[in-house]
Scaffold this motif. Sequence first.
Motif, short mmCIF file in Angstrom:
data_model
loop_
_atom_site.label_atom_id
_atom_site.label_comp_id
_atom_site.label_asym_id
_atom_site.label_seq_id
_atom_site.Cartn_x
_atom_site.Cartn_y
_atom_site.Cartn_z
N LYS A 296 40.97 34.45 47.91
CA LYS A 296 41.12 33.24 47.09
C LYS A 296 42.28 32.38 47.53
O LYS A 296 42.32 31.19 47.22
N GLU B 30 44.21 34.02 39.73
CA GLU B 30 42.86 33.94 39.24
C GLU B 30 42.41 35.32 38.82
O GLU B 30 42.54 36.28 39.54
N ASN C 156 36.51 38.61 48.26
CA ASN C 156 36.80 37.18 48.27
C ASN C 156 38.29 36.95 48.48
O ASN C 156 39.11 37.51 47.74
#
Length: 227
Positions: free
Chosen positions: A92, A226, A90
Amino acid sequence: MLDFSVLNSSFSNPTWISVIYAFLLSFVLGTALAVVYVKTFRGLSYSLNFLHGLVLLPIVIAIAMQAIGDNVARGVGMIGALSLLRFRTNVKDPRDMFFIFASLAVGLASGVHAYGIAIVGTLCFILALLVLQKSPFAAGPQFDGLLRFNLQRSEQEQREVESRLSHLCRYFALATIREMAQGERLDYSYQIRLKPEVSSADLVQTLGQVSSVRGLNFMNQESVIEV
């Protein structure tokens, strides 16, 4: 001495030296993108695997483009082979995605022997990145960070905290407030911008002197990642 006349070889009939030039140029421009990424990174830490990907991706794309050439059947076969892969990483940060696209573009341009486009495009990308970093509207976030703490439910205590914030901050804004401890205490979140002469340590120390402040936590906006 390098023979730059090979740069005029066609994409459909490349020479070995032009293929080597394509791979070398992919490596050099990919490395340039990785270096600029590190120099302009503002987070807490960057991924070494991501940096390696920025360098290796243009070479891989250049290899693929050299292998496909002008053969449509090869292109369809390459798409079929790539469809078997599953990329589960992913991304981000949108900024990282733009660097990935830049690496792809460098590899594509080098692979089809559009060396001038690859070089000029990379230079324009780096120049735009440096301009954005130095421009006033992109110099940094509007707030320095997020301040969180909980406080005894009292208007006097809140006024005391905000009075201290007004002396330490250029401006601050209440982001969230919620009840805790069955309504006896309130949890506050403030977005703040510190004055130039005030450090985050000064902020924590000053607010910690308020008797009912608990769970004081300051999160720097530029270092938020994150997890």
